[in-house]
Motif scaffolding. Structure first.
Motif, PDB file in Angstrom:
ATOM      1  N   VAL A  27     -11.209  10.252 -22.143  1.00 53.22           N
ATOM      2  CA  VAL A  27     -10.053   9.637 -21.490  1.00 53.22           C
ATOM      3  C   VAL A  27      -9.317  10.720 -20.708  1.00 53.22           C
ATOM      4  O   VAL A  27      -8.951  11.757 -21.268  1.00 53.22           O
ATOM      5  CB  VAL A  27      -9.096   9.014 -22.525  1.00 53.22           C
ATOM      6  CG1 VAL A  27      -7.832   8.492 -21.853  1.00 53.22           C
ATOM      7  CG2 VAL A  27      -9.788   7.887 -23.284  1.00 53.22           C
ATOM      8  N   VAL A  28      -9.099  10.499 -19.408  1.00 53.31           N
ATOM      9  CA  VAL A  28      -8.442  11.509 -18.587  1.00 53.31           C
ATOM     10  C   VAL A  28      -7.035  11.111 -18.160  1.00 53.31           C
ATOM     11  O   VAL A  28      -6.264  11.960 -17.706  1.00 53.31           O
ATOM     12  CB  VAL A  28      -9.292  11.861 -17.347  1.00 53.31           C
ATOM     13  CG1 VAL A  28     -10.599  12.512 -17.768  1.00 53.31           C
ATOM     14  CG2 VAL A  28      -9.567  10.625 -16.485  1.00 53.31           C
ATOM     15  N   ALA A  29      -6.698   9.829 -18.301  1.00 53.71           N
ATOM     16  CA  ALA A  29      -5.345   9.399 -17.938  1.00 53.71           C
ATOM     17  C   ALA A  29      -5.089   8.002 -18.486  1.00 53.71           C
ATOM     18  O   ALA A  29      -6.002   7.182 -18.599  1.00 53.71           O
ATOM     19  CB  ALA A  29      -5.149   9.410 -16.422  1.00 53.71           C
ATOM     20  N   ILE A  30      -3.821   7.754 -18.817  1.00 51.81           N
ATOM     21  CA  ILE A  30      -3.355   6.432 -19.231  1.00 51.81           C
ATOM     22  C   ILE A  30      -2.049   6.180 -18.501  1.00 51.81           C
ATOM     23  O   ILE A  30      -1.155   7.028 -18.516  1.00 51.81           O
ATOM     24  CB  ILE A  30      -3.119   6.354 -20.746  1.00 51.81           C
ATOM     25  CG1 ILE A  30      -4.419   6.642 -21.516  1.00 51.81           C
ATOM     26  CG2 ILE A  30      -2.570   4.981 -21.140  1.00 51.81           C
ATOM     27  CD1 ILE A  30      -4.238   6.730 -23.021  1.00 51.81           C
ATOM     28  N   GLY A  31      -1.939   5.050 -17.850  1.00 56.27           N
ATOM     29  CA  GLY A  31      -0.703   4.784 -17.118  1.00 56.27           C
ATOM     30  C   GLY A  31      -0.787   3.526 -16.292  1.00 56.27           C
ATOM     31  O   GLY A  31      -1.614   2.643 -16.541  1.00 56.27           O
ATOM     32  N   ALA A  32       0.079   3.450 -15.281  1.00 51.99           N
ATOM     33  CA  ALA A  32       0.124   2.286 -14.405  1.00 51.99           C
ATOM     34  C   ALA A  32      -1.043   2.311 -13.426  1.00 51.99           C
ATOM     35  O   ALA A  32      -1.436   3.376 -12.930  1.00 51.99           O
ATOM     36  CB  ALA A  32       1.445   2.264 -13.636  1.00 51.99           C
ATOM     37  N   TYR A  33      -1.568   1.143 -13.141  1.00 52.59           N
ATOM     38  CA  TYR A  33      -2.736   1.033 -12.262  1.00 52.59           C
ATOM     39  C   TYR A  33      -2.507   1.719 -10.920  1.00 52.59           C
ATOM     40  O   TYR A  33      -3.364   2.476 -10.448  1.00 52.59           O
ATOM     41  CB  TYR A  33      -3.063  -0.442 -12.051  1.00 52.59           C
ATOM     42  CG  TYR A  33      -4.184  -0.697 -11.059  1.00 52.59           C
ATOM     43  CD1 TYR A  33      -5.510  -0.508 -11.429  1.00 52.59           C
ATOM     44  CD2 TYR A  33      -3.908  -1.118  -9.756  1.00 52.59           C
ATOM     45  CE1 TYR A  33      -6.536  -0.737 -10.530  1.00 52.59           C
ATOM     46  CE2 TYR A  33      -4.928  -1.343  -8.849  1.00 52.59           C
ATOM     47  CZ  TYR A  33      -6.237  -1.154  -9.241  1.00 52.59           C
ATOM     48  OH  TYR A  33      -7.258  -1.368  -8.344  1.00 52.59           O
ATOM     49  N   GLY A  34      -1.361   1.481 -10.316  1.00 51.81           N
ATOM     50  CA  GLY A  34      -1.102   2.067  -9.005  1.00 51.81           C
ATOM     51  C   GLY A  34      -1.132   3.580  -9.030  1.00 51.81           C
ATOM     52  O   GLY A  34      -1.670   4.220  -8.117  1.00 51.81           O
ATOM     53  N   GLU A  35      -0.568   4.170 -10.075  1.00 54.20           N
ATOM     54  CA  GLU A  35      -0.545   5.623 -10.174  1.00 54.20           C
ATOM     55  C   GLU A  35      -1.942   6.191 -10.408  1.00 54.20           C
ATOM     56  O   GLU A  35      -2.330   7.195  -9.788  1.00 54.20           O
ATOM     57  CB  GLU A  35       0.382   6.043 -11.312  1.00 54.20           C
ATOM     58  CG  GLU A  35       1.842   5.665 -11.090  1.00 54.20           C
ATOM     59  CD  GLU A  35       2.707   5.987 -12.297  1.00 54.20           C
ATOM     60  OE1 GLU A  35       2.146   6.455 -13.323  1.00 54.20           O
ATOM     61  OE2 GLU A  35       3.927   5.757 -12.222  1.00 54.20           O
ATOM     62  N   LEU A  36      -2.690   5.537 -11.284  1.00 55.31           N
ATOM     63  CA  LEU A  36      -4.020   6.062 -11.599  1.00 55.31           C
ATOM     64  C   LEU A  36      -4.975   5.942 -10.415  1.00 55.31           C
ATOM     65  O   LEU A  36      -5.752   6.859 -10.143  1.00 55.31           O
ATOM     66  CB  LEU A  36      -4.598   5.333 -12.820  1.00 55.31           C
ATOM     67  CG  LEU A  36      -4.335   5.982 -14.179  1.00 55.31           C
ATOM     68  CD1 LEU A  36      -2.852   6.175 -14.445  1.00 55.31           C
ATOM     69  CD2 LEU A  36      -4.994   5.177 -15.303  1.00 55.31           C
ATOM     70  N   THR A  37      -4.905   4.839  -9.697  1.00 57.94           N
ATOM     71  CA  THR A  37      -5.806   4.667  -8.558  1.00 57.94           C
ATOM     72  C   THR A  37      -5.408   5.544  -7.380  1.00 57.94           C
ATOM     73  O   THR A  37      -6.276   6.038  -6.654  1.00 57.94           O
ATOM     74  CB  THR A  37      -5.848   3.196  -8.111  1.00 57.94           C
ATOM     75  OG1 THR A  37      -4.508   2.729  -7.872  1.00 57.94           O
ATOM     76  CG2 THR A  37      -6.495   2.327  -9.179  1.00 57.94           C
ATOM     77  N   ALA A  38      -4.115   5.771  -7.212  1.00 61.14           N
ATOM     78  CA  ALA A  38      -3.671   6.631  -6.114  1.00 61.14           C
ATOM     79  C   ALA A  38      -4.154   8.053  -6.310  1.00 61.14           C
ATOM     80  O   ALA A  38      -4.511   8.751  -5.346  1.00 61.14           O
ATOM     81  CB  ALA A  38      -2.148   6.589  -6.013  1.00 61.14           C
ATOM     82  N   ALA A  39      -4.175   8.497  -7.559  1.00 63.85           N
ATOM     83  CA  ALA A  39      -4.600   9.863  -7.854  1.00 63.85           C
ATOM     84  C   ALA A  39      -6.119   9.997  -7.916  1.00 63.85           C
ATOM     85  O   ALA A  39      -6.644  11.110  -7.851  1.00 63.85           O
ATOM     86  CB  ALA A  39      -3.995  10.317  -9.180  1.00 63.85           C
ATOM     87  N   ARG A  40      -6.813   8.848  -8.015  1.00 62.24           N
ATOM     88  CA  ARG A  40      -8.283   8.873  -8.163  1.00 62.24           C
ATOM     89  C   ARG A  40      -8.896   7.791  -7.273  1.00 62.24           C
ATOM     90  O   ARG A  40      -9.492   6.831  -7.758  1.00 62.24           O
ATOM     91  CB  ARG A  40      -8.660   8.643  -9.635  1.00 62.24           C
ATOM     92  CG  ARG A  40      -8.091   9.700 -10.562  1.00 62.24           C
ATOM     93  CD  ARG A  40      -8.136   9.279 -12.027  1.00 62.24           C
ATOM     94  NE  ARG A  40      -7.531  10.297 -12.858  1.00 62.24           N
ATOM     95  CZ  ARG A  40      -6.213  10.396 -13.060  1.00 62.24           C
ATOM     96  NH1 ARG A  40      -5.383   9.532 -12.476  1.00 62.24           N
ATOM     97  NH2 ARG A  40      -5.733  11.364 -13.820  1.00 62.24           N
ATOM     98  N   PRO A  41      -8.774   7.937  -5.964  1.00 61.46           N
ATOM     99  CA  PRO A  41      -9.260   6.889  -5.058  1.00 61.46           C
ATOM    100  C   PRO A  41     -10.765   6.674  -5.118  1.00 61.46           C
ATOM    101  O   PRO A  41     -11.261   5.633  -4.687  1.00 61.46           O
ATOM    102  CB  PRO A  41      -8.818   7.395  -3.678  1.00 61.46           C
ATOM    103  CG  PRO A  41      -8.675   8.875  -3.844  1.00 61.46           C
ATOM    104  CD  PRO A  41      -8.185   9.078  -5.240  1.00 61.46           C
ATOM    105  N   GLN A  42     -11.490   7.658  -5.651  1.00 61.96           N
ATOM    106  CA  GLN A  42     -12.952   7.547  -5.715  1.00 61.96           C
ATOM    107  C   GLN A  42     -13.430   6.842  -6.973  1.00 61.96           C
ATOM    108  O   GLN A  42     -14.636   6.591  -7.127  1.00 61.96           O
ATOM    109  CB  GLN A  42     -13.581   8.951  -5.649  1.00 61.96           C
ATOM    110  CG  GLN A  42     -13.513   9.765  -6.945  1.00 61.96           C
ATOM    111  CD  GLN A  42     -12.162  10.430  -7.188  1.00 61.96           C
ATOM    112  OE1 GLN A  42     -11.139  10.031  -6.640  1.00 61.96           O
ATOM    113  NE2 GLN A  42     -12.161  11.484  -8.003  1.00 61.96           N
ATOM    114  N   ALA A  43     -12.536   6.497  -7.879  1.00 60.94           N
ATOM    115  CA  ALA A  43     -12.933   5.932  -9.166  1.00 60.94           C
ATOM    116  C   ALA A  43     -13.476   4.509  -9.025  1.00 60.94           C
ATOM    117  O   ALA A  43     -13.024   3.732  -8.188  1.00 60.94           O
ATOM    118  CB  ALA A  43     -11.747   5.941 -10.129  1.00 60.94           C
TER     119      ALA A  43
END
Length: 208
Positions: A27-43
């Motif tokens: 697990v590398v991050a837990i949080g709000a969808y918008g924040e996680l996707t913004a920081a990891r656009p390639q996911a």
């Protein structure tokens, strides 16, 4: 592969957290969808409806795998679909091959209930092999639950009592998604409401 599992909420996470990012088996991050996707656009994104929790621990696994037979679907007309115990089990004249096949089916049923870990010990060689090959985590022996079930939630007072580990950044990517909005709803719905199970970052069950 970097993957974001997005649902309606993450059990035990800060308010507003609805997603878990995993990379490989961690697990590398837990949080709000918008924040996680913004920081990891390639996911890669996997969207679910319901509650993300840690995977479950089935503490009654030895009884389920070594003292019960899980019928093959092709045997349903003759044996039914529920695990067989007692005289019905004795009548089958089990051998190692049949124990191994039964254990594999039992383990698949556990995955369908959000289980990512089992409590040992396992004494039958064929069962030990099946458990090892399943990838499920094996916890040290401990007290067996009074009520043995494929649903680990059936033998505990609160869902958190059945969690195999804490879902945390840096921890193993073992999680489950249930069709429930919160812990209270999950307690009512039970582990049969599992929509997906992730073990070591791999999607090992997805309800179709």
């Amino acid at each position: 592969m970097l993957t974001i599992h997005a649902a309606d909420a993450v059990h035990g996470a800060p308010e507003g957290s609805d997603s878990v990012a995993v990379d490989g088996g961690v697990v590398v991050a837990i949080g709000a969808y918008g924040e996680l996707t913004a920081a990891r656009p390639q996911a890669r994104i996997r969207r679910w409806s319901g509650l993300i929790t840690p995977g479950l621990l089935n503490a009654g696994a030895p009884a389920l795998l070594e003292a019960a037979y899980h019928p093959d679907p092709r045997e349903a007309d003759e044996l039914g679909s529920d695990p067989l115990t007692g005289d019905a089990l004795t009548a089958l004249g089990m051998d190692d091959a049949r124990w191994g096949a039964s254990a594999r089916r039992g383990l698949q049923r556990m995955l369908r209930h959000g289980t990512t870990a089992v409590r040992g010990p396992f004494t039958r060689p064929a069962v030990r092999t099946a458990v090892a090959r399943s990838g499920l985590r094996v916890h040290a022996p401990g007290p067996a639950p009074e009520h043995v079930s494929l649903d680990p939630l059936a033998s505990v007072r609160e869902p958190a009592d059945a969690f195999a580990a804490v879902l945390a950044v840096g921890g193993p990517a073992d999680l489950a998604v249930f069709a429930a909005g919160d812990a209270a709803a999950l307690r009512t719905a039970g582990a049969g409401s599992c929509a997906a199970t992730v073990l070591g970052g791999r999607l090992v069950f997805r309800r179709s």
